[in-house]
Design a protein around this motif. Structure first.
Motif, PDB file in Angstrom:
ATOM      1  N   GLN A  39     -10.123  10.351  -6.255  1.00  0.00           N
ATOM      2  CA  GLN A  39      -8.888  10.452  -5.475  1.00  0.00           C
ATOM      3  C   GLN A  39      -7.676  10.659  -6.381  1.00  0.00           C
ATOM      4  O   GLN A  39      -6.766  11.425  -6.045  1.00  0.00           O
ATOM      5  CB  GLN A  39      -8.719   9.187  -4.628  1.00  0.00           C
ATOM      6  CG  GLN A  39      -9.700   9.113  -3.466  1.00  0.00           C
ATOM      7  CD  GLN A  39      -9.751   7.749  -2.822  1.00  0.00           C
ATOM      8  OE1 GLN A  39      -9.579   6.720  -3.495  1.00  0.00           O
ATOM      9  NE2 GLN A  39      -9.992   7.707  -1.521  1.00  0.00           N
ATOM     10  N   ALA A  40      -7.673  10.001  -7.532  1.00  0.00           N
ATOM     11  CA  ALA A  40      -6.572  10.186  -8.480  1.00  0.00           C
ATOM     12  C   ALA A  40      -6.585  11.602  -9.044  1.00  0.00           C
ATOM     13  O   ALA A  40      -5.530  12.220  -9.230  1.00  0.00           O
ATOM     14  CB  ALA A  40      -6.671   9.152  -9.607  1.00  0.00           C
ATOM     15  N   PRO A  61      -5.250   2.774   3.844  1.00  0.00           N
ATOM     16  CA  PRO A  61      -5.286   4.195   3.444  1.00  0.00           C
ATOM     17  C   PRO A  61      -3.980   4.677   2.821  1.00  0.00           C
ATOM     18  O   PRO A  61      -3.997   5.475   1.869  1.00  0.00           O
ATOM     19  CB  PRO A  61      -5.573   4.920   4.770  1.00  0.00           C
ATOM     20  CG  PRO A  61      -6.299   3.901   5.595  1.00  0.00           C
ATOM     21  CD  PRO A  61      -5.703   2.574   5.233  1.00  0.00           C
ATOM     22  N   THR A  62      -2.847   4.218   3.340  1.00  0.00           N
ATOM     23  CA  THR A  62      -1.561   4.645   2.773  1.00  0.00           C
ATOM     24  C   THR A  62      -1.412   4.169   1.337  1.00  0.00           C
ATOM     25  O   THR A  62      -0.856   4.883   0.488  1.00  0.00           O
ATOM     26  CB  THR A  62      -0.398   4.099   3.622  1.00  0.00           C
ATOM     27  OG1 THR A  62      -0.555   4.545   4.969  1.00  0.00           O
ATOM     28  CG2 THR A  62       0.942   4.574   3.081  1.00  0.00           C
ATOM     29  N   VAL A  63      -1.909   2.968   1.042  1.00  0.00           N
ATOM     30  CA  VAL A  63      -1.824   2.428  -0.321  1.00  0.00           C
ATOM     31  C   VAL A  63      -2.774   3.183  -1.246  1.00  0.00           C
ATOM     32  O   VAL A  63      -2.471   3.405  -2.418  1.00  0.00           O
ATOM     33  CB  VAL A  63      -2.120   0.914  -0.318  1.00  0.00           C
ATOM     34  CG1 VAL A  63      -2.103   0.358  -1.741  1.00  0.00           C
ATOM     35  CG2 VAL A  63      -1.114   0.170   0.547  1.00  0.00           C
ATOM     36  N   VAL A  64      -3.930   3.584  -0.720  1.00  0.00           N
ATOM     37  CA  VAL A  64      -4.854   4.416  -1.508  1.00  0.00           C
ATOM     38  C   VAL A  64      -4.150   5.702  -1.934  1.00  0.00           C
ATOM     39  O   VAL A  64      -4.176   6.090  -3.108  1.00  0.00           O
ATOM     40  CB  VAL A  64      -6.120   4.753  -0.681  1.00  0.00           C
ATOM     41  CG1 VAL A  64      -6.994   5.757  -1.442  1.00  0.00           C
ATOM     42  CG2 VAL A  64      -6.916   3.493  -0.386  1.00  0.00           C
ATOM     43  N   GLN A  65      -3.510   6.346  -0.973  1.00  0.00           N
ATOM     44  CA  GLN A  65      -2.797   7.598  -1.271  1.00  0.00           C
ATOM     45  C   GLN A  65      -1.662   7.357  -2.254  1.00  0.00           C
ATOM     46  O   GLN A  65      -1.471   8.137  -3.206  1.00  0.00           O
ATOM     47  CB  GLN A  65      -2.248   8.200   0.028  1.00  0.00           C
ATOM     48  CG  GLN A  65      -1.514   9.527  -0.169  1.00  0.00           C
ATOM     49  CD  GLN A  65      -0.915  10.056   1.120  1.00  0.00           C
ATOM     50  OE1 GLN A  65      -0.931   9.375   2.141  1.00  0.00           O
ATOM     51  NE2 GLN A  65      -0.394  11.269   1.078  1.00  0.00           N
ATOM     52  N   ALA A  77       8.397   5.351  -0.534  1.00  0.00           N
ATOM     53  CA  ALA A  77       8.442   5.556   0.920  1.00  0.00           C
ATOM     54  C   ALA A  77       7.108   5.197   1.567  1.00  0.00           C
ATOM     55  O   ALA A  77       7.073   4.590   2.642  1.00  0.00           O
ATOM     56  CB  ALA A  77       8.811   7.006   1.226  1.00  0.00           C
ATOM     57  N   LEU A  78       6.009   5.545   0.907  1.00  0.00           N
ATOM     58  CA  LEU A  78       4.691   5.221   1.453  1.00  0.00           C
ATOM     59  C   LEU A  78       4.451   3.714   1.500  1.00  0.00           C
ATOM     60  O   LEU A  78       3.790   3.198   2.413  1.00  0.00           O
ATOM     61  CB  LEU A  78       3.598   5.882   0.612  1.00  0.00           C
ATOM     62  CG  LEU A  78       3.467   7.404   0.712  1.00  0.00           C
ATOM     63  CD1 LEU A  78       2.483   7.920  -0.323  1.00  0.00           C
ATOM     64  CD2 LEU A  78       3.021   7.810   2.116  1.00  0.00           C
ATOM     65  N   LEU A  79       5.007   2.994   0.515  1.00  0.00           N
ATOM     66  CA  LEU A  79       4.764   1.558   0.408  1.00  0.00           C
ATOM     67  C   LEU A  79       5.783   0.710   1.158  1.00  0.00           C
ATOM     68  O   LEU A  79       5.629  -0.503   1.244  1.00  0.00           O
ATOM     69  CB  LEU A  79       4.764   1.143  -1.070  1.00  0.00           C
ATOM     70  CG  LEU A  79       3.659   1.754  -1.935  1.00  0.00           C
ATOM     71  CD1 LEU A  79       3.876   1.353  -3.395  1.00  0.00           C
ATOM     72  CD2 LEU A  79       2.282   1.312  -1.463  1.00  0.00           C
ATOM     73  N   ALA A  80       6.822   1.348   1.698  1.00  0.00           N
ATOM     74  CA  ALA A  80       7.906   0.605   2.351  1.00  0.00           C
ATOM     75  C   ALA A  80       7.411  -0.401   3.397  1.00  0.00           C
ATOM     76  O   ALA A  80       7.919  -1.528   3.470  1.00  0.00           O
ATOM     77  CB  ALA A  80       8.905   1.576   2.967  1.00  0.00           C
TER      78      ALA A  80
END
Length: 226
Positions: free
Chosen positions: A7-8, A145-149, A210-213
């Motif tokens: 994924q990375a 999933p958002t944290v994975v991304q 923004a993803l982690l907010a």
């Protein structure tokens, strides 16, 4: 880990598997500092304040609690038996992550906490404990999933920051890059303004921020064993 090597790589991270893993680890450290959350089950210790009524709010999602130890003037008292508290977790909808000290309970087998002696409330007041040290397992059951991304993107971002490209050098005249991509420019630090920014103010990427907010935790409780 919060994301896989594959994924990375998809997000732009390059190098051998150990190298990519190192960038993922660096990204996880930034995410932990920014969100103050654990996104996989993690054994740690938390020192938290005891609010009126015996409520101890925890800064991270609690899974299990193994010991609860009152702290008085910096010194720890004997750990409490499980009958002296109950645990709630935000894993259950409508609940909060907290330890609830049994102010109204008692244990006739514990000296100072007997029913005729005022129970747990009298014992805690006698100790003057304003904090407790809680050891256990904290964190999400699985990485959202958002944290994975966010982790994959941040791993690539951190790697790119560590090795500026030729395009970066051309865009920023302060960078002199050698054949291996290292910044070799020497700058007079006395003429440079230093801006101090909190380590947890950002991950370093506005996109990742923004993803982690939704997962930000502003609690200031002291954590250990992370």
């Amino acid at each position: 880990m919060y994301c896989s090597v594959a994924q990375a790589r998809t997000a732009g991270c390059t190098g051998s598997d150990p190298e990519v893993t190192a960038w993922i680890t660096a990204a996880m450290e930034r995410i932990t500092a920014y969100t103050q959350q654990a996104f996989e089950p993690t054994v740690m210790a938390v020192v938290a304040d005891v609010a009126p009524g015996g409520l101890v709010l925890l800064p991270r999602r609690v899974r299990t609690v193994t010991t609860v130890t009152p702290v008085c003037d910096g010194y720890e008292r004997p750990s409490l038996p499980s009958s002296a508290y109950r645990v709630t977790s935000s894993d259950v909808l409508g609940q909060v992550d907290a330890v609830h000290l049994a102010w109204g309970g008692w244990d006739d087998l514990i000296a100072g906490a007997e029913s005729w002696n005022g129970g747990w409330h009298a014992l805690f007041e006698g100790w003057g404990a304003e904090q407790v040290r809680i050891e256990g397992e904290f964190g999400y059951a699985y990485v959202p999933p958002t944290v994975v991304q966010a982790t994959a993107l941040l791993a690539a971002h951190v790697q790119a920051q560590a090795a500026p490209s030729d395009a970066d050098a051309a865009r920023d005249p302060r960078l002199d890059v050698d054949d291996e991509g290292n910044n070799v420019h020497i700058e007079d630090e006395s003429a440079t303004e230093t801006v101090v920014v909190s380590a947890a103010a950002s991950t370093g990427s506005t996109q990742v921020d923004a993803l982690l907010a939704p997962y930000l935790n502003s609690g200031a409780t002291v954590l250990g064993g992370v």
